[in-house]
Design an enzyme around this catalytic site. Structure first.
Site, short mmCIF file in Angstrom:
data_model
loop_
_atom_site.label_atom_id
_atom_site.label_comp_id
_atom_site.label_asym_id
_atom_site.label_seq_id
_atom_site.Cartn_x
_atom_site.Cartn_y
_atom_site.Cartn_z
NE ARG A 33 -3.73 -0.04 1.91
CZ ARG A 33 -4.41 0.59 2.87
NH1 ARG A 33 -4.38 0.15 4.10
NH2 ARG A 33 -5.12 1.65 2.58
CG ASN A 58 -9.22 8.32 3.10
OD1 ASN A 58 -9.99 7.46 3.54
ND2 ASN A 58 -9.57 9.18 2.16
CG ASP A 76 -5.02 8.51 0.60
OD1 ASP A 76 -4.91 9.73 0.80
OD2 ASP A 76 -6.12 7.97 0.32
CG HIS A 113 -8.73 5.57 10.95
ND1 HIS A 113 -9.79 5.18 10.16
CD2 HIS A 113 -9.25 5.73 12.20
CE1 HIS A 113 -10.90 5.12 10.89
NE2 HIS A 113 -10.60 5.47 12.12
CB CYS A 140 10.40 3.19 17.12
SG CYS A 140 11.36 2.04 18.14
CB THR A 186 -16.81 8.02 5.23
OG1 THR A 186 -16.75 7.07 6.29
CG2 THR A 186 -17.63 9.22 5.66
CB ALA A 217 -16.08 12.74 -3.80
P1 OAD Z 1 -15.61 2.39 3.10
O1 OAD Z 1 -14.94 1.56 2.06
O2 OAD Z 1 -16.31 1.70 4.21
O3 OAD Z 1 -16.65 3.35 2.41
C1 OAD Z 1 -16.34 4.10 1.27
C2 OAD Z 1 -17.58 4.86 0.85
O4 OAD Z 1 -17.23 5.66 -0.25
C3 OAD Z 1 -18.75 3.94 0.40
O5 OAD Z 1 -19.94 4.37 1.05
C4 OAD Z 1 -18.83 4.18 -1.11
O6 OAD Z 1 -20.17 4.18 -1.58
C5 OAD Z 1 -18.25 5.58 -1.22
N1 OAD Z 1 -17.61 5.87 -2.52
C6 OAD Z 1 -16.97 5.03 -3.38
N2 OAD Z 1 -16.50 5.70 -4.43
C7 OAD Z 1 -16.85 7.00 -4.25
C8 OAD Z 1 -16.65 8.20 -5.00
N3 OAD Z 1 -15.99 8.21 -6.15
N4 OAD Z 1 -17.15 9.36 -4.49
C9 OAD Z 1 -17.83 9.37 -3.32
N5 OAD Z 1 -18.06 8.28 -2.58
C10 OAD Z 1 -17.56 7.11 -3.03
O7 OAD Z 1 -14.49 3.38 3.66
P2 OAD Z 1 -14.46 4.25 4.99
O8 OAD Z 1 -15.81 4.70 5.36
O9 OAD Z 1 -13.40 5.25 4.80
O10 OAD Z 1 -10.17 1.97 9.12
O11 OAD Z 1 -13.96 3.18 6.03
C11 OAD Z 1 -13.69 3.60 7.32
C12 OAD Z 1 -12.57 2.82 7.92
O12 OAD Z 1 -12.81 1.41 7.76
C13 OAD Z 1 -11.24 3.00 7.26
O13 OAD Z 1 -10.56 4.16 7.66
C14 OAD Z 1 -10.50 1.80 7.73
C15 OAD Z 1 -11.56 0.75 7.53
O14 OAD Z 1 -11.52 -0.30 8.37
C16 OAD Z 1 -8.99 1.58 9.57
O15 OAD Z 1 -8.13 1.09 8.85
C17 OAD Z 1 -8.80 1.81 11.04
#
Ligand code: OAD
Length: 238
Positions: free
Chosen positions: A62, A95, A97, A112, A120, A182, A225
């Site tokens: 990644r 994110n 990234d 996160h 370390c 999200t 987005a």
């Molecule tokens: P998810 O993968 O759960 O959700 C991503 C969201 O973005 C979904 O609702 C999609 O519909 C939406 N999506 C996809 N493409 C898009 C676009 N082009 N424009 C707008 N929306 C779009 O990701 P997160 O909610 O970020 O945690 O997940 C939260 C956390 O779960 C992450 O930070 C990670 C993971 O476990 C850790 O690693 C601690």
């Protein structure tokens, strides 16, 4: 209807969806990020203890991907919003990234953690390490102490997100709280909208699908987005 001026306090929470159009896979898509790995195998402190090689190689993959992706118009539009609002703007991202900071966002919290950074576990120092020699299958030793194996500076499951007090303070004070890309599955991030709502903020969402906390949004824009956010921000700051 969103109306902002230079004194409006805005907090934006972003998730994997904002980086999707840059080519980084989201977490919960059918072809999701975990690349045949169960979350417990790569994103927990237990996994790191039990199988450090698997976890290391997963995150090195990644980290390498960061060198191949670029910020998209959605990341850039949040820079425009920050330029308009100055210190009244806070960007909180789930994110790991670096696309927000590479786009130019400054008032930014990586709740996160960050792929760029290694940490370390013995001396607790963090190091921004993205040179080619840090991106291989070999472990990276701590430059500061005798530890031969730095870990990813990532909040794994069962660990506490970073800077929560600052995040809650800003959310409790904001006039507008916005979620972008999200799914609303992962707490405490998914609950920030409840805090904002209770504090009287207008809650705005931009997402491809309806997130779990869809009903908490006062205004919701469904779509990509990278297509929707630049127009929204242009309307707000013009
Ligand atoms: P998810 O993968 O759960 O959700 C991503 C969201 O973005 C979904 O609702 C999609 O519909 C939406 N999506 C996809 N493409 C898009 C676009 N082009 N424009 C707008 N929306 C779009 O990701 P997160 O909610 O970020 O945690 O997940 C939260 C956390 O779960 C992450 O930070 C990670 C993971 O476990 C850790 O690693 C601690």
């Amino acid at each position: 209807m969103v109306e902002i001026n230079h004194a409006t306090k805005v907090v934006v929470l972003t998730g994997a969806g904002i980086s999707a159009e840059s080519g980084i896979k989201t977490f919960r898509a059918a072809d999701g990020l975990w690349e045949n790995h169960a979350i417990e195998d790569v994103a927990t402190p237990h996994a790191w203890k039990k199988n450090p090689e698997l976890v290391w190689n997963f995150y090195q993959g990644r980290r390498n991907q960061l060198t191949e992706v670029e910020p998209n118009p959605a990341h850039k539009s949040l820079v425009t919003l920050e330029e308009f609002l100055g210190d009244n703007f806070l960007l909180v991202t789930q994110n790991v990234d670096d696309l927000h900071s590479r786009a130019g966002s400054n008032n930014l919290i990586h709740m996160h953690g960050e792929l760029r950074i290694l940490r370390c576990e013995q001396c607790h120092e963090t190091f921004d390490m993205m040179q080619q020699e840090h991106l291989t299958a070999d472990y990276v030793a701590c430059p500061n102490c005798a530890n031969q194996r730095l870990r990813p500076h990532i909040v794994w499951f069962h660990e506490m997100p970073f800077q929560l007090p600052e995040i809650y303070a800003a959310v409790e004070e904001c006039d507008i709280f916005m979620t972008v890309g999200t799914s609303g599955h992962v707490y405490p991030a998914a609950g920030l909208i409840d805090v904002a709502k209770q504090a009287g903020a207008l809650c705005v969402g931009v997402n491809l699908d309806e997130p779990m906390n869809y009903g908490m949004h006062d205004e919701f824009h469904q779509g990509k987005a990278g297509e929707l956010l630049p127009n929204l921000v242009d309307e707000w700051v013009s």
